[in-house]
Write a protein that holds these residues in place. Structure first.
Motif, mmCIF file in Angstrom:
data_model
loop_
_atom_site.group_PDB
_atom_site.id
_atom_site.type_symbol
_atom_site.label_atom_id
_atom_site.label_comp_id
_atom_site.label_asym_id
_atom_site.label_seq_id
_atom_site.Cartn_x
_atom_site.Cartn_y
_atom_site.Cartn_z
ATOM 1 N N SER A 1 -31.340 -51.348 14.004
ATOM 2 C CA SER A 1 -32.521 -51.739 14.771
ATOM 3 C C SER A 1 -32.985 -53.146 14.420
ATOM 4 O O SER A 1 -33.366 -53.916 15.293
ATOM 5 C CB SER A 1 -33.661 -50.757 14.524
ATOM 6 N N SER B 1 -31.384 -38.189 22.247
ATOM 7 C CA SER B 1 -32.633 -37.620 22.756
ATOM 8 C C SER B 1 -32.349 -36.573 23.820
ATOM 9 O O SER B 1 -33.001 -35.525 23.869
ATOM 10 C CB SER B 1 -33.530 -38.716 23.337
ATOM 11 N N ALA C 1 -28.382 -54.111 20.677
ATOM 12 C CA ALA C 1 -29.589 -53.443 21.173
ATOM 13 C C ALA C 1 -29.239 -52.485 22.310
ATOM 14 O O ALA C 1 -29.760 -51.362 22.372
ATOM 15 C CB ALA C 1 -30.613 -54.471 21.638
ATOM 16 N N LYS C 2 -28.356 -52.907 23.181
ATOM 17 C CA LYS C 2 -27.943 -52.070 24.311
ATOM 18 C C LYS C 2 -27.199 -50.830 23.819
ATOM 19 O O LYS C 2 -27.447 -49.716 24.279
ATOM 20 C CB LYS C 2 -27.064 -52.886 25.265
ATOM 21 N N ARG C 3 -26.286 -51.011 22.868
ATOM 22 C CA ARG C 3 -25.531 -49.868 22.329
ATOM 23 C C ARG C 3 -26.452 -48.903 21.580
ATOM 24 O O ARG C 3 -26.313 -47.687 21.681
ATOM 25 C CB ARG C 3 -24.416 -50.361 21.406
ATOM 26 N N LEU C 4 -27.404 -49.460 20.843
ATOM 27 C CA LEU C 4 -28.345 -48.627 20.098
ATOM 28 C C LEU C 4 -29.234 -47.837 21.058
ATOM 29 O O LEU C 4 -29.483 -46.646 20.847
ATOM 30 C CB LEU C 4 -29.189 -49.492 19.160
ATOM 31 N N ALA C 5 -29.684 -48.462 22.125
ATOM 32 C CA ALA C 5 -30.505 -47.768 23.120
ATOM 33 C C ALA C 5 -29.717 -46.637 23.772
ATOM 34 O O ALA C 5 -30.253 -45.536 23.983
ATOM 35 C CB ALA C 5 -31.003 -48.758 24.173
ATOM 36 N N ALA C 6 -28.455 -46.879 24.065
ATOM 37 C CA ALA C 6 -27.610 -45.834 24.667
ATOM 38 C C ALA C 6 -27.416 -44.682 23.695
ATOM 39 O O ALA C 6 -27.467 -43.507 24.085
ATOM 40 C CB ALA C 6 -26.267 -46.423 25.086
ATOM 41 N N TRP C 7 -27.194 -44.991 22.430
ATOM 42 C CA TRP C 7 -27.015 -43.953 21.407
ATOM 43 C C TRP C 7 -28.276 -43.106 21.290
ATOM 44 O O TRP C 7 -28.209 -41.871 21.251
ATOM 45 C CB TRP C 7 -26.683 -44.601 20.058
ATOM 46 N N ARG C 8 -29.439 -43.776 21.267
ATOM 47 C CA ARG C 8 -30.705 -43.041 21.149
ATOM 48 C C ARG C 8 -30.941 -42.162 22.373
ATOM 49 O O ARG C 8 -31.409 -41.033 22.256
ATOM 50 C CB ARG C 8 -31.861 -44.020 20.963
ATOM 51 N N LYS C 9 -30.641 -42.695 23.548
ATOM 52 C CA LYS C 9 -30.821 -41.920 24.777
ATOM 53 C C LYS C 9 -29.935 -40.676 24.754
ATOM 54 O O LYS C 9 -30.374 -39.580 25.105
ATOM 55 C CB LYS C 9 -30.502 -42.785 25.994
#
Length: 85
Positions: free
Chosen positions: A53, A74, A63-71
């Motif tokens: 992060s 979730s 940031a894009k890969r991290l957002a996809a992983w979090r999505k």
């Protein structure tokens, strides 16, 4: 000895189940900040996510890969505990 952020992950020990490691991290003197995470595997995973992060602040691709992983993670969690049984 560094100006970089430091994350402390207490290692689970046999003697005190990692509490001794936790104390050694959280008792740093003023001026020596250490972001402290949970004891053991959960703390190690969260340390990696926290580091990602921080790095993602200046890395749009990360940031894009991290957002996809979090999505993805979730979406795998049920709204209600009884739905996951």
């Amino acid at each position: 000895m560094t100006e970089l952020p430091v994350f402390g992950v207490p290692i689970e020990s046999k003697a005190l189940a990692g509490v001794d490691s936790l104390y050694s991290i959280v008792q740093m003197p003023a001026g020596v900040p250490v972001g402290t995470l949970a004891i053991g595997k959960a703390g190690a995973i969260n340390a990696a996510l926290l580091a990602a992060s921080v790095l993602a602040l200046n890395d749009p691709a990360l940031a894009k890969r991290l957002a996809a992983w979090r999505k993805q993670h979730s979406a795998a969690v049920s709204e209600r505990p009884e739905e996951s049984a």
